[in-house]
Design an enzyme around this catalytic site. Sequence first.
Site, PDB file in Angstrom:
ATOM      1  N   GLU A 183      50.037  69.065  -2.590  1.00 51.50           N
ATOM      2  CA  GLU A 183      48.994  69.134  -1.567  1.00 51.50           C
ATOM      3  C   GLU A 183      49.210  70.272  -0.563  1.00 51.50           C
ATOM      4  OE1 GLU A 183      46.260  67.574  -1.380  1.00 51.50           O
ATOM      5  OE2 GLU A 183      46.436  65.665  -2.437  1.00 51.50           O
ATOM      6  N   SER A 201      39.577  65.067   0.303  1.00 49.69           N
ATOM      7  CA  SER A 201      40.103  65.867   1.406  1.00 49.69           C
ATOM      8  C   SER A 201      39.557  65.342   2.738  1.00 49.69           C
ATOM      9  CB  SER A 201      39.763  67.342   1.172  1.00 49.69           C
ATOM     10  OG  SER A 201      40.421  68.172   2.092  1.00 49.69           O
ATOM     11  N   HIS A 219      45.963  70.995  -3.822  1.00 51.58           N
ATOM     12  CA  HIS A 219      44.873  70.288  -3.166  1.00 51.58           C
ATOM     13  C   HIS A 219      43.553  70.698  -3.819  1.00 51.58           C
ATOM     14  CE1 HIS A 219      43.024  68.215   0.248  1.00 51.58           C
ATOM     15  NE2 HIS A 219      42.196  69.235   0.375  1.00 51.58           N
TER      16      HIS A 219
END
Length: 546
Positions: free
Chosen positions: A358, A232, A468
Site C-alpha cells: 500500500e 481507498s 495501492h
Amino acid sequence: MLVHTLCLLSVLVSSVRAAPLAPRAAPTVQLDQGTFIGTSDGKTNKFLGIPFAKAPVGDLRFNLPVAVEPYTGTHTVTSFGPSCPQQAVDFDLPSQLAEDAVNFIVNSIYQAVFPAQEDCLNLNVVVPAGTKPTDKLPIVAWIFGGGFELGSPAMYDGGAIVSRSIEMNEPVIYVSMNYRVSAFGFLASQEVKDAGVGNLGLQDQRLALRWIQKYISAFGGDPTKVTIWGESAGAISVALHLITNGGNSEGLFRGAFMQSGSPIPVGDISHGQADYDALVSETGCTGAADTLQCLRQVPYDTLKKAVDASPGIFSPNSLRLTWLPRVDGKFLTDTPQNLVQQGSVANVPFVTGDCDDEGTLFSLSTLNITTDDELRSYITTNYMPQIESKSLDDLFTAYPADITQGSPFDTGILNALTPQYKRLAAMQGDLVFQAPRRFFLQHRSGLQPTWSFLSKRLKGLPALGSAHATDILNIYGGGELADYLINFATNLNPNGKTVASWPQYTTSSPKLLTFLDGITPVTITNDDYRVDAMNLLTELSLQFPI
C-alpha cells in the site's frame, strides 16, 4: 504483458471510452413527478448524472448539502454529470521508474481528472435491463477513491458489475455517487468546526444514501438491501459511515465492502488550521469578520487556484493529507479509532482488505530521503511531531533499514530506489492501511460477521509491487473480487458457487483470502505478518493522530 494488463485497466474502468452501440428503446423511470430517460445496451439500463442535492454554490458552498426539490419535468440522463472540483495533480514521475510503473501511475491516477464544476452532486444508477419496480434487487453503492482530492464515478463502468451479476443469476443494481473533494469537501479549521460544516464530502455521501432509500424502489431496488462499497478514500468513507452516529446506520445500508480503507488515525479538525489560514490568505479573505462566509463569496477560479496550491497527495507530505476527514464534533465525534474502541460501529457484516504494498505509490515523492537521520526527521516533522526518542528508536527497529524487509515486500534486494525507499513505503502502508485494518478487525470480529483479504497480485510491477489500487482490476475487470462482492450484496456472505471458499475472520483464526500471481490465484493465509511493528504503529497513531 504487464504493460498490456495495465492499459487494459484503464479501458475496463472507463465507460466514457466505450464504443457507441446501436440505438435501442430508451428506458425511463418516474421519480416524483419527473420522467428520467436513460440509455440501454440491451443488457443494462443506465441513468447517469441524476442530481441528488442542490448545487453547493453561493451560501451552500462550504455548507451542508441540501436535498433537491421533488423532481418534475422530463430529464435525459444518458451521460455522466460533471465531477466535483478536482485538486490539480502536481507530481513529477521519478526518472528511474520503469515503463510498467509509469504506465500504471498514468492510467490509474492522471486519468482520474474529469471536467468539473461546483454543481456536481449527482449520482448514477445502472440496472439490469427488464427490471421491474417489484423486483426488489440488492444494491451496491460505490464510493470512488482519490485521496479525498480527486476522482469521479465516470472512471468506473458499473455496467461491468451489473452484467456479471446477471451472469451469476444474482442481479444487483449499481449506484455511484459524486461527493465534494479537496478543500471543497474537507475544509478543516476551528471556524469550520464552530459552524458545524466539517466533513462535507461525507455528508454528501450520506445524503446520496438517503436518496437511495427514497428512490431506488422505482428502479426495482430494495432499499433494505444496500451494501456500501468503496476503494481507498472511498473505502475509508465506508468505514466512517460505519462508525458515525453512534453506530446507527439509520437503515441506510446492511453491509459494507472496503478495499484499502478502514477507520484511519486522524485527529481534530483544528489540525487543519494552518492550511485553512493559508487558503484564507491566498483568496484575500484575511481580515474578514467571517472568513468562512468570505470563502463562500470568493470567485470560483480564485478559490480553485488557491486550493491547487495546497499540498497534494503526491507532495512530500504524502499520506498526511491536507484535506481529509477529521473529528468535527458532528459526523465524527471522536477519532475514528477511539470510536471503534468505544463500540460505535454499525452492527452489519463487512469485508475489508488491502494490497500488499500500500505504501509504495505514496513514497515516490520522498526519494530525497536517503539516510536514517533524514528519515527520522521526516517521520518526526510529518507524522509524529511530539514522538519521544525511545519510541522513534523502537519504530526504526520494527521497520529496519534492511531493504529485503521493505516494501514491495518479498522482493529481496530489488526495487530499492533509494536506501530508505522500501523502509518508508513499509511504514506508510502499514500506518494508514494495514495496521488500521487489523485494528478494526480485532475489535469487531466475533461481534459481527467479518471477512478480510490481501492482494499480492502484480507483485512484479517495478518499484511499486502489489501497489495501492492494483486490486481494482480484480473487481471492475471481471476478476474474482467482483463475484465475492455480488455474493455479499445478495446474501451478506461473499461465498458462492463461482469462487473459492473464504473463511470468516476471527481473532482466534485471522484468515485472509489472498490473491496471488501465477498458477495458484487464490489461497488462504494468516494475518500474522509484522504483528509487533503494526501494534507499535497503532499505539503511536492513537497518540499522534494526523
